[in-house]
Write a protein that holds these residues in place. Sequence first.
Motif, PDB file in Angstrom:
ATOM      1  N   VAL A  31       0.852  -1.193   0.000  1.00  0.00           N
ATOM      2  CA  VAL A  31       0.000   0.000   0.000  1.00  0.00           C
ATOM      3  C   VAL A  31       0.887   1.242   0.000  1.00  0.00           C
ATOM      4  N   ALA A  32       0.576   2.211  -0.856  1.00  0.00           N
ATOM      5  CA  ALA A  32       1.350   3.460  -0.869  1.00  0.00           C
ATOM      6  C   ALA A  32       0.705   4.469   0.065  1.00  0.00           C
ATOM      7  N   PHE A  33       1.548   5.151   0.826  1.00  0.00           N
ATOM      8  CA  PHE A  33       1.030   6.119   1.809  1.00  0.00           C
ATOM      9  C   PHE A  33       1.953   7.334   1.881  1.00  0.00           C
ATOM     10  N   PRO A  34       1.384   8.484   2.302  1.00  0.00           N
ATOM     11  CA  PRO A  34       2.209   9.690   2.383  1.00  0.00           C
ATOM     12  C   PRO A  34       3.066   9.696   3.645  1.00  0.00           C
ATOM     13  N   ALA A 151       9.034   0.136   4.364  1.00  0.00           N
ATOM     14  CA  ALA A 151       8.618   0.979   3.241  1.00  0.00           C
ATOM     15  C   ALA A 151       9.789   1.726   2.619  1.00  0.00           C
ATOM     16  N   PRO A 152      10.064   1.434   1.336  1.00  0.00           N
ATOM     17  CA  PRO A 152      10.966   2.291   0.559  1.00  0.00           C
ATOM     18  C   PRO A 152      10.125   3.386  -0.072  1.00  0.00           C
ATOM     19  N   SER A 153      10.763   4.283  -0.799  1.00  0.00           N
ATOM     20  CA  SER A 153      10.004   5.275  -1.552  1.00  0.00           C
ATOM     21  C   SER A 153       9.148   4.566  -2.603  1.00  0.00           C
ATOM     22  N   ALA A 154       7.957   5.120  -2.879  1.00  0.00           N
ATOM     23  CA  ALA A 154       6.961   4.425  -3.705  1.00  0.00           C
ATOM     24  C   ALA A 154       7.121   4.727  -5.198  1.00  0.00           C
ATOM     25  N   ASN A 155       8.355   4.719  -5.677  1.00  0.00           N
ATOM     26  CA  ASN A 155       8.625   4.914  -7.096  1.00  0.00           C
ATOM     27  C   ASN A 155       9.145   3.594  -7.683  1.00  0.00           C
ATOM     28  N   VAL A 156       9.126   3.488  -9.015  1.00  0.00           N
ATOM     29  CA  VAL A 156       9.860   2.400  -9.657  1.00  0.00           C
ATOM     30  C   VAL A 156      11.348   2.714  -9.474  1.00  0.00           C
ATOM     31  N   SER A 157      12.151   1.703  -9.129  1.00  0.00           N
ATOM     32  CA  SER A 157      13.584   1.894  -8.903  1.00  0.00           C
ATOM     33  C   SER A 157      14.204   2.698 -10.037  1.00  0.00           C
ATOM     34  N   THR A 158      15.153   3.538  -9.696  1.00  0.00           N
ATOM     35  CA  THR A 158      15.888   4.461 -10.586  1.00  0.00           C
ATOM     36  C   THR A 158      15.141   5.775 -10.849  1.00  0.00           C
ATOM     37  N   THR A 163       6.609  12.633  -4.616  1.00  0.00           N
ATOM     38  CA  THR A 163       6.235  13.587  -3.569  1.00  0.00           C
ATOM     39  C   THR A 163       4.768  13.991  -3.680  1.00  0.00           C
ATOM     40  N   ALA A 164       4.000  13.260  -4.486  1.00  0.00           N
ATOM     41  CA  ALA A 164       2.545  13.450  -4.583  1.00  0.00           C
ATOM     42  C   ALA A 164       1.935  12.107  -4.983  1.00  0.00           C
ATOM     43  N   ALA A 165       0.650  11.911  -4.629  1.00  0.00           N
ATOM     44  CA  ALA A 165      -0.020  10.643  -4.934  1.00  0.00           C
ATOM     45  C   ALA A 165       0.000  10.365  -6.441  1.00  0.00           C
ATOM     46  N   GLU A 166      -0.110  11.425  -7.232  1.00  0.00           N
ATOM     47  CA  GLU A 166      -0.114  11.283  -8.695  1.00  0.00           C
ATOM     48  C   GLU A 166       1.193  10.653  -9.206  1.00  0.00           C
ATOM     49  N   HIS A 167       2.321  10.994  -8.571  1.00  0.00           N
ATOM     50  CA  HIS A 167       3.607  10.416  -8.978  1.00  0.00           C
ATOM     51  C   HIS A 167       3.616   8.901  -8.750  1.00  0.00           C
ATOM     52  N   VAL A 168       2.992   8.481  -7.645  1.00  0.00           N
ATOM     53  CA  VAL A 168       2.935   7.045  -7.344  1.00  0.00           C
ATOM     54  C   VAL A 168       2.118   6.342  -8.416  1.00  0.00           C
ATOM     55  N   LYS A 169       0.988   6.961  -8.771  1.00  0.00           N
ATOM     56  CA  LYS A 169       0.109   6.386  -9.788  1.00  0.00           C
ATOM     57  C   LYS A 169       0.865   6.283 -11.120  1.00  0.00           C
ATOM     58  N   ASP A 170       1.602   7.329 -11.489  1.00  0.00           N
ATOM     59  CA  ASP A 170       2.360   7.315 -12.741  1.00  0.00           C
ATOM     60  C   ASP A 170       3.323   6.119 -12.798  1.00  0.00           C
ATOM     61  N   ASP A 171       3.920   5.777 -11.664  1.00  0.00           N
ATOM     62  CA  ASP A 171       4.917   4.699 -11.649  1.00  0.00           C
ATOM     63  C   ASP A 171       4.313   3.313 -11.421  1.00  0.00           C
ATOM     64  N   ASP A 181      -3.908   9.291  -0.413  1.00  0.00           N
ATOM     65  CA  ASP A 181      -3.498  10.610  -0.900  1.00  0.00           C
ATOM     66  C   ASP A 181      -3.478  11.616   0.239  1.00  0.00           C
ATOM     67  N   GLY A 182      -2.298  12.068   0.596  1.00  0.00           N
ATOM     68  CA  GLY A 182      -2.173  13.075   1.656  1.00  0.00           C
ATOM     69  C   GLY A 182      -1.716  14.415   1.113  1.00  0.00           C
ATOM     70  N   GLY A 183      -1.844  14.598  -0.209  1.00  0.00           N
ATOM     71  CA  GLY A 183      -1.378  15.857  -0.802  1.00  0.00           C
ATOM     72  C   GLY A 183       0.131  15.856  -0.956  1.00  0.00           C
ATOM     73  N   PRO A 184       0.702  16.985  -1.402  1.00  0.00           N
ATOM     74  CA  PRO A 184       2.142  17.049  -1.622  1.00  0.00           C
ATOM     75  C   PRO A 184       2.934  16.919  -0.313  1.00  0.00           C
ATOM     76  N   CYS A 185       4.109  16.310  -0.395  1.00  0.00           N
ATOM     77  CA  CYS A 185       4.930  16.100   0.807  1.00  0.00           C
ATOM     78  C   CYS A 185       5.555  17.410   1.264  1.00  0.00           C
ATOM     79  N   GLU A 186       5.650  17.524   2.573  1.00  0.00           N
ATOM     80  CA  GLU A 186       6.100  18.746   3.227  1.00  0.00           C
ATOM     81  C   GLU A 186       7.621  18.982   3.065  1.00  0.00           C
TER      82      GLU A 186
END
Length: 355
Positions: A31-34, A151-158, A163-171, A181-186
């Motif tokens: 599960v991806a979380f902010p 939990a590592p960062s929720a991106n595809v490696s490399t 820093t936003a839920a949309e980026h996770v969805k893209d990857d 979705d907690g909005g952009p990271c602080e």
Amino acid sequence: GEWDIKWAENSPDLAHLQRAAAQLQSTDTPVAFPTETVYGLGADATRSSAVRGIFQAKQRPTDNPLIVHVYSIQQLRGLLRPTPGNDPIPAIYRPLIERFWPGPLTIILPKPTDSVLAPEVTAGLGTFGARMPRSLLALVLIKLAGVPLAAPSANVSTRPSPTAAEHVKDDLDGRIEIVIDGGPCEVGVESTVVDGLTYPPSILRPGGVSIDQLRQCPGWEDVVVGYKNAPENGSQPRAPGMKYRHYSPKAPVILYEASTGQPTVDAILEYTGEGKRIGIIRTHSWPLACGLPVRLWDINLGSGTESVARGLFSALRELDKNGVDVIFVEGIDDTDGNIATAVMNRLRKAAQITA
Ligand code: TXA
Ligand code: MG
């Protein structure tokens, strides 16, 4: 001190978090979380098959250990070897925990031989990294799951960290089912990783807590840098190599150190040629490059070091979406011991100047 989280029983947020917690408990789909740093891709840290789900989803090499996220000190103590009558948390970390948790700091701890942590979390090491994130959504999710979350960062490696839920969805769209979705990271860059188990204590990764802040804590006055950060030869911008990729957009990144000055029109054309699409990420001082025979996407991150950190990964991703052929980045001065150290560390990796 000790504290606890309470919530309103009928909150819609709570229902989403409960569904996510149930998935963490009963499946191997992460599960991806902010968090306050970047979005994390979480799984039950005590269950091997669940942890393997993380490595699969993000195609991460299995020899790179994961950070264990806890919601309370009590939960962390449960992961350490009991020391009857004493706090099992090594004394060296207490001032850091007091000052920076919940927050962007990861500490390296000894792993008991009979640890409840899945061996996949630590990639065979005798230690594990732990942190208590500051995002309330993250803390509630961990508490509801009832287990620490690897939990590592929720991106595809490399790729640049999300820093936003949309980026996770893209990857990760299609590979995971839930993104909270907690909005952009602080903060916008990952946690600082420190090792206080050896003397002198060292920083293994620069991040949201700066070296200056660490040095103000008892026992950490002499903290040393345990990673490679300086550019290899002076401050010349360098063309990307092919071997190592990290924090990388698809387009090559050409980084100009703060002391180098802005690229000339000739330099830009030498890398690209006429008619190319060029991305520029500016911070303090580059004037807008105009009059170039190219198509230009210009992102100004502003002059505050914190706002540069917050916007950096997002800017790299945005330029990728615009399909630019090359990205020129204005570096910032990182000699002051502040969060600029973390920014330049990520940028040098994106530009493949250091490993
Ligand atoms: O801000 C963060 O730390 C984010 C959010 C999601 O919490 N997480 C994150 O995880 O950046 P990841 O997997 O992308 O980076 C984990 C870092 C790696 O550099 C890894 O090598 C280091 O922590 N690490 C983890 N366990 C370690 C250990 N036992 N010894 C040394 N380094 C360790
Ligand atoms: Mg990462």
